[in-house]
Design an enzyme around this catalytic site. Structure first.
Site, PDB file in Angstrom:
ATOM      1  N   GLY A 207      50.342  39.024  43.849  1.00 42.92           N
ATOM      2  CA  GLY A 207      49.465  39.748  43.670  1.00 42.92           C
ATOM      3  C   GLY A 207      48.473  39.096  43.913  1.00 42.92           C
ATOM      4  N   ASN A 208      47.426  39.486  43.070  1.00 40.69           N
ATOM      5  CA  ASN A 208      46.485  38.951  43.303  1.00 40.69           C
ATOM      6  C   ASN A 208      45.179  38.854  41.980  1.00 40.69           C
ATOM      7  OD1 ASN A 208      43.874  41.225  43.343  1.00 40.69           O
ATOM      8  ND2 ASN A 208      45.611  41.077  45.029  1.00 40.69           N
ATOM      9  N   LEU A 209      44.038  37.973  41.479  1.00 44.06           N
ATOM     10  CA  LEU A 209      42.928  38.285  40.679  1.00 44.06           C
ATOM     11  C   LEU A 209      42.359  38.945  40.850  1.00 44.06           C
ATOM     12  CD1 LEU A 209      42.738  34.544  40.261  1.00 44.06           C
ATOM     13  CD2 LEU A 209      43.700  35.373  38.933  1.00 44.06           C
ATOM     14  N   SER A 210      42.515  40.508  41.317  1.00 42.46           N
ATOM     15  CA  SER A 210      41.243  41.261  40.906  1.00 42.46           C
ATOM     16  C   SER A 210      41.389  41.995  39.728  1.00 42.46           C
ATOM     17  CB  SER A 210      41.338  42.480  42.329  1.00 42.46           C
ATOM     18  OG  SER A 210      40.694  43.400  41.963  1.00 42.46           O
ATOM     19  N   ALA A 274      41.443  44.501  46.338  1.00 42.51           N
ATOM     20  CA  ALA A 274      42.200  43.452  46.493  1.00 42.51           C
ATOM     21  C   ALA A 274      43.305  43.481  46.854  1.00 42.51           C
ATOM     22  CB  ALA A 274      42.191  42.387  45.851  1.00 42.51           C
TER      23      ALA A 274
END
Ligand code: CTP
Length: 399
Positions: A207-210, A274
């Protein structure tokens, strides 16, 4: 600011108490004008106590003050929440048979309707035509939410969370009585938001931090400017914004399918999500276990489709405006220009990331690059300000 809160006779009237509280707690003066049937759900003493102002339903109370004209003259915003099918019908036809419908004819400020009713009533051609009439005249009609209705049934027609309706009204108030208040009326836009998650096994993902904040701000600002908004949301913890059609997705592939479907009849597509560029090549149907003394296999990845590039290259509709986002750590403008050309979009919002900027914050600073060579600086400020500026640029480009 002076807010008139009209309440018509639906069960969601109780949620308008929470909406009223949010207005008063933010310093607005609120005059509540319920219809007679609204008082079957929530009584006049509740409205009077929560607003600190007198409450009447008919034009015959305090006639010497000419309330049907006076209330509207001082209003900065008239919001009707909930708006029943009957109230929408009376408003669309200019019928003025109580204090609220009289006020609707005398106000010159922005008018917001937050309809709530059973799905059948919302979908009925009579209601849909009344909504279209009100929108054509410049009123802002918030799309109802989808979910649990009174009783056991679910569907479209639910009153959105009061917080979402309040945010919607706040944006309308912030824009003031601008001539272009509903300048996106009749436009259909698609916004993607949040971070996609690419599963490795049933409990793990890449995943990512968006946070989804910029995309949510874009969606709610567009709705407050009158657009029909489809918000394709990957992971985010934000509350549902009012007045948008929300499509939840998990992976980049799901986002691809949802955005392409919604883009088919859209005037603009804004990719603020993102999206993971890669996904694990294999998905383990059972949880991956560690084995003592055995090193893990390197993770094999495959490319995900580039949604922004695909939408830009296969414009389904002439005059459709496509917008991308780029988060860059170095040489932001040079990299941004190259990315704009590579993707083929019309506008690219370039954020320089790092030092607490962009991810997870409510503020943002950016440069918006245009395929026509333009460069628009967005000074450090709330993500809603960036959203307003971006929609200004999009609105002038829609063909
Ligand atoms: N995007 C997309 N589909 C993807 C990946 C990204 O639509 N599979 C969109 C994002 O929503 C965003 C823009 O493309 O609008 C970001 O471009 P991207 O190439 O992902 O940026 P980076 O990953 O930062 O690019 P690079 O690795 O080339 O720096």
């Amino acid at each position: 600011m002076n807010v008139v809160l009209g309440v018509s006779g639906g069960i969601a009237a109780y949620k308008a108490c929470e909406l009223l509280r949010r207005f008063t707690e933010s310093g607005h003066s609120v005059r509540v004008v319920p219809t007679a049937s609204a008082l079957n759900f929530v009584g006049a003493p509740t409205w009077a106590a929560l607003s600190g102002n007198p409450v009447s339903t008919e034009v015959w109370d305090s006639v010497h003050e000419v309330p049907h004209v006076r209330i509207g003259q001082h209003a900065d915003l008239l919001v009707i929440a909930p708006a029943t099918a009957d109230l929408l019908a009376r408003a669309a036809h200019g019928i003025a048979d109580d204090l609220l419908t009289n006020t609707l004819l005398t106000v010159r400020c922005p008018v917001v309707f937050a309809p709530a009713m059973h799905t059948e009533m919302w979908e009925h051609p009579a209601t849909q035509e009344n909504v279209a009439t009100l929108r054509r005249r410049g009123a802002l009609v918030i799309e109802p939410a989808v979910g649990r209705l009174t009783g056991a049934d679910t569907g479209k027609g639910r009153f959105p969370e009061p917080e979402g309706v309040f945010e919607f009204c706040r944006r309308v108030l912030a824009r003031g009585a601008d001539a272009g208040l509903a300048d996106l009326a009749g436009r259909r836009v698609v916004v993607s938001a949040g971070g996609t998650r690419e599963p490795l096994d049933p409990v793990r993902f890449l995943g990512n931090l968006s946070s989804g904040r910029q995309g949510y701000a874009l969606a709610s600002v567009a709705a407050a400017r009158g657009a029909r908004v489809t918000l394709v949301a990957a992971h985010t913890e934000l509350p549902d914004p009012a007045g948008v059609d929300l499509v939840r997705v998990g992976t980049a592939q799901e986002m691809h399918d949802a955005v392409l479907a919604a883009a088919a009849d859209a005037d603009a597509v804004v990719m603020a999500a993102a999206v993971a560029d890669f996904r694990p090549a294999d998905y383990a149907a059972s949880k991956i276990k560690k084995v003592d003394g055995v090193e893990p296999e390197p993770l094999a990845l495959v490319r995900n489709p580039d949604i922004l590039a695909r939408i830009s290259q296969q414009r389904v509709r002439t005059g459709q405006v496509v917008v991308g986002f780029a988060a860059e750590t170095d040489d932001a403008l040079v990299n941004g220009r190259a990315k704009l050309a590579r993707k083929g979009c019309d506008l690219l919002v370039v954020n320089e990331v790092g030092a607490g900027r962009a991810f997870g914050t409510s503020d943002n600073e950016a440069v918006i690059l245009g395929a026509d060579g333009t460069e628009t600086l967005v000074p450090f400020g709330p993500k809603t300000a960036l959203a307003d500026l971006l929609w200004d640029l999009v609105a002038t480009r829609i063909g």
